[in-house]
Scaffold this motif. Structure first.
Motif, short mmCIF file in Angstrom:
data_model
loop_
_atom_site.label_atom_id
_atom_site.label_comp_id
_atom_site.label_asym_id
_atom_site.label_seq_id
_atom_site.Cartn_x
_atom_site.Cartn_y
_atom_site.Cartn_z
N HIS A 91 -4.48 3.00 -1.62
CA HIS A 91 -3.77 2.70 -2.87
C HIS A 91 -3.33 1.24 -2.93
O HIS A 91 -2.19 0.92 -3.29
N PRO A 135 -3.77 -1.92 -5.00
CA PRO A 135 -4.25 -2.20 -6.36
C PRO A 135 -5.26 -3.34 -6.40
O PRO A 135 -5.11 -4.35 -5.70
N ASP A 139 -9.06 2.32 -2.40
CA ASP A 139 -8.68 3.56 -3.08
C ASP A 139 -7.86 4.46 -2.16
O ASP A 139 -6.84 5.03 -2.57
N PHE A 148 0.86 -1.18 0.00
CA PHE A 148 0.00 0.00 0.00
C PHE A 148 0.89 1.23 0.00
O PHE A 148 2.11 1.14 0.19
N ASP A 149 0.28 2.39 -0.21
CA ASP A 149 1.02 3.65 -0.18
C ASP A 149 0.55 4.45 1.03
O ASP A 149 -0.59 4.95 1.06
N ARG A 188 -14.14 9.80 -2.18
CA ARG A 188 -13.10 8.76 -2.18
C ARG A 188 -11.86 9.19 -1.38
O ARG A 188 -10.74 8.81 -1.69
N THR A 189 -12.09 10.01 -0.35
CA THR A 189 -10.97 10.46 0.47
C THR A 189 -10.90 9.76 1.82
O THR A 189 -9.88 9.84 2.50
N ARG A 200 -7.22 10.23 3.14
CA ARG A 200 -6.20 10.77 2.24
C ARG A 200 -6.85 11.95 1.51
O ARG A 200 -7.58 11.76 0.53
#
Length: 786
Positions: A523, A525, A520, A438-439, A479-480, A613
């Motif tokens: 992050h 995938p 999302d 993940f990021d 989507r935050t 995020r």
């Protein structure tokens, strides 16, 4: 004795610079070393504050396919089977760490708590300072015990505390006892204690999990108890391997290896400091050879002279110890905080300036001082008066050899520390560069927990988190934000069996509960299918997202999207709607975990973490989350606010490597400085003692460059010998560091090469001034002064 002291004072005044350097070096080394040893003593050597702690063990399970994993909680039904099977081998009680919201003493606050079986505190041998412990009738009643710190702080040391009520998790609890001030349960440091709120039948229905603590009987060993319980755990779901660990070892946990290495580095630094002191005292004895020879010729006993030399060494060390004690008193709180905050619950320990540690360090230092002072005394005793007066201050070959051996030893130990720093630093960088799946950059996490008394069913829990997420997306953007019950790199709790059919042999996987948009935000995938969305609610059939590795283990090369799997955690089948990349849940240097993600709107968790995020400043995000949570329920605190970068930095293995790297770096810098001083002192003193010889050579036509190269060669020989010895010792050091070094734990060319290059450059810099002085000796001035 008075004359000895007066003579000692006069000698120290005549060489104030060297004496001050020795005292400063010893103070720094002994002070920092005492601080590190105080932490080691408090965590590893001081027994826990329980009755006969040596007979106490923790009892838990590890996965069958991963015996190196941390001990995990077991089903309450398994614990009851253990207790029955243990019989006369041991008495077993259970505990479960939890968190509760305190709402009636000021602003709502999240408190760490421990739920225990009624006999747990009695098993530890702990009696309350006020009130009583739990009994069997308390299981059905909302009662609590509080820590001494909670009683003095939150309750203002209320003398009528027994019978007073506090609201925890939305329910009023009656305080029945206050624990002693000295009591600290290192496995779950907390302020609130409650009886486990379940009976055997309730636990079986809820799948309640606990950890066990056992008091062994007679000569029963932990291995014997584990073997007696093994078959019960292998038949449980998921099957496990029983692990019985001494309580002191379990409390220290991952800190054991790290603190042992920290203690070893401090001991190595002290050895270098005393080696440097020995070299300094030998130089001082050489400079005073003529004086000592004259005193001997005038009738002074050699034993008196030897006693004065040892007394001088002891005086320097005594001043170093005094400075070290003052430094330790100042640095121990900071050192202990920096070290222990890396190891979770250990950070709650207050590590004082340990007089036991200071006493041991002082005795070791005094013994080393006696050895350091005896070396010059030994050589002085063996020197003839006539030879000394004839030769002057020129040292004998054996004295030069000893000094060079001491300097070579300093270089070797400095090389070991430098190589260790390189290995640890490269390992730390390697771990931090690992892709966790993940990021975490720009992600903020905030925890919210809903009390069962106010949110009694899944519908209410799902409604709260769904409303909260919608409100946050309106304020911070679509989507935050999302929710998850556990964020990555904080452990692999919540494991359960997953299989294609309920009758198949299941594979153990980490189970996570995630909201819409979670992949999302993080992050992560999506490999195939889709993520959770609004369709995956409580009215829809059970749906899951699985990790890539788990899908491969279950279905091989077949297409898993649309297939169904059996979830032991929920005892139902669920449709696979998506596949995501593997994520590391436990540590960066371990393999990714097989994971099953449940929809937070179908199987919500009361305790969840909001992940955001947004690109906005952290303080704006925290304020927005707190405002929206308060708007929904003003009695809910938002706590444990952390960025994912901080989570990554605090993940298992990273803090230990960071602490070790910083400590070894500090001691290696000290070792380099001491080694450089030793090299400079040996070569400079050799040049000074050979001044007349060098003057004659130059007067007779010797090439100054040859003298320069010859002098540099002396230093090069000591550095080269030190590197060879240090290289051998570094092999052992690398083996000792195995477990905190990523890879095989063997030496690598880069680490050895960089460490050798640094020491060669430092050595050249230390020797060059003396070599230049030797090459530029003025024969006229030198011979005239003789």
């Amino acid at each position: 004795m008075l004359l000895d002291l007066l003579h000692l004072s006069r000698n120290l005044r005549r060489s104030r610079a060297s004496a001050a350097a020795a005292v400063l070096t010893l103070s720094l080394t002994l002070g920092v070393g005492a601080s590190i040893f105080a932490v080691v003593d408090a965590v590893l050597l001081t027994p826990p504050p329980f009755a006969n702690p040596g007979a106490l063990v923790t009892v838990g399970e590890t996965p069958i396919d991963d015996p190196t994993a941390a001990s995990r909680a077991v089903r309450y039904t398994t614990f009851e089977a253990w207790r029955e099977r243990a019989g006369s081998l041991a008495t077993i009680e259970a505990f479960d760490g939890t968190n509760l919201t305190l709402t009636d003493l000021g602003a709502a606050a999240r408190m760490s708590a421990t739920d225990v079986t009624p006999g747990f505190l009695k098993l530890l041998g702990v009696a309350p300072e006020r009130g009583r412990t739990f009994d069997l009738d308390d299981v059905a009643r909302p009662v609590a015990m509080v820590s001494h710190a909670f009683w003095r702080g939150k309750l203002a040391a209320d003398p009528g505390v027994i019978g007073r009520q506090i609201v925890l998790g939305g329910r009023a609890h009656t305080i029945v006892g206050v624990l002693p001030e000295r009591f600290l349960f290192g496995l779950n440091v907390c302020d609130i204690w409650r009886p486990l709120p379940v009976t055997g039948a309730q636990a079986a229905r809820a799948g309640y999990r606990v950890l066990g603590v056992a008091r062994l009987a007679g000569n029963v060993s932990p291995a014997s108890l584990a073997a007696a319980l093994e078959d019960l755990s292998r038949r449980s779901s998921p099957p496990g391997h029983v692990v019985a660990t001494p309580v002191a070892t379990a409390i220290a946990g991952d800190a054991t290896r790290t603190l042992t290495l920290l203690g070893a580095s401090a001991a190595l630094a002290m050895l270098i400091a005393f080696t440097n002191l020995a070299g300094l005292l030998i130089v001082r004895a050489i400079d005073r050879r003529r004086e000592l020879a004259v005193r001997t010729a005038l009738g002074a006993q050699r034993s008196e002279i030897a006693r004065q030399l040892v007394l001088e060494a002891e005086a320097l060390v005594a001043m170093g110890i005094a400075g070290g004690v003052l430094l330790a008193a100042w640095t121990t709180p900071a050192v202990s905080r920096l070290a222990l905050e890396q190891f979770g619950d250990l950070a709650s320990r207050a590590v004082p300036v340990s007089w036991r540690v200071i006493g041991v360090v002082s005795m070791v230092a005094a013994a080393c001082a006696a050895v350091c002072g005896s070396l010059p005394a030994f050589f002085v005793a063996r020197c003839g008066v006539v030879d000394v007066l004839r030769r002057g201050a020129t040292p004998a070959p054996r004295e030069l050899t000893l000094r060079r051996v001491l300097v070579t030893g300093e270089v070797a130990l400095a090389f070991v520390l430098l190589v260790s720093v390189m290995l640890l630093g490269r390992s730390l960088l390697s771990v931090m560069n690992v892709n966790p799946g993940f990021d975490g950059r720009g992600v903020l996490t905030l925890q919210v927990s809903l009390p069962a008394a106010s949110y009694a069913n899944d519908e209410r829990v799902a409604s709260f988190y769904s409303t909260l997420q919608s409100a946050l997306e309106e304020r911070l953007g679509p989507r935050t934000s999302s929710i998850v019950d556990e964020i990555p790199l904080t452990g692999d709790r919540g494991r359960s069996l997953v299989s294609v059919r309920s009758t198949d042999v299941g594979r153990e996987a980490v189970v996570r509960v995630a909201g819409t948009g979670y992949f999302d935000v993080m992050h992560i995938p999506i490999v195939a299918g889709r993520a959770f969305d609004g369709r995956d609610n409580v009215s829809a059939p059970p749906r899951v997202v699985v990790s890539e590795h788990l899908a491969e283990r279950l279905f091989g090369s077949e297409q898993p999207i649309g297939r169904h799997i059996w979830l032991a955690a929920t005892a139902q089948t669920a449709e696979i709607i998506g596949i995501v990349r593997d994520v590391k849940h436990r540590a960066l240097d371990e393999l990714p975990s097989q994971t099953t993600y449940l929809s937070a709107w179908q199987s919500p968790s009361r305790s969840s973490i909001v992940v955001v995020r947004s690109g906005r400043p952290d303080e704006h995000v925290v304020a927005a989350v707190r405002e929206e949570v308060a708007r929904l329920d003003r009695n809910l605190p938002v706590y444990r606010v952390r960025s994912m970068q901080d989570v990554i930095g605090a993940s298992p293995g990273v803090p230990a490597r960071r602490v070790l790297t910083a400590t070894f770096l500090g001691f290696s810098l000290l070792a380099i400085v001491l080694g450089a001083i030793g090299l400079f002192g040996v070569v400079a003193h050799d040049v000074a003692s050979r001044r007349a010889e060098l003057a004659l050579r130059i007067a007779l036509g010797a090439d100054p460059m040859r003298i320069l190269s010859a002098t540099l060669g002396q230093g090069g020989l000591m550095v080269g010998s030190g590197l060879i010895v240090g290289g051998v010792l570094s092999i052992w050091a690398a083996r000792a560091l195995r477990g905190v070094i990523v890879g095989t734990g063997q030496l690598d060319v880069t680490s050895v090469g960089v460490a050798a290059a640094v020491l060669m450059c430092v050595g050249a810099g230390a020797v060059l001034p003396a070599a230049r002085r030797a090459a530029h000796t003025d024969p006229l001035i030198a011979l005239r002064s003789e």
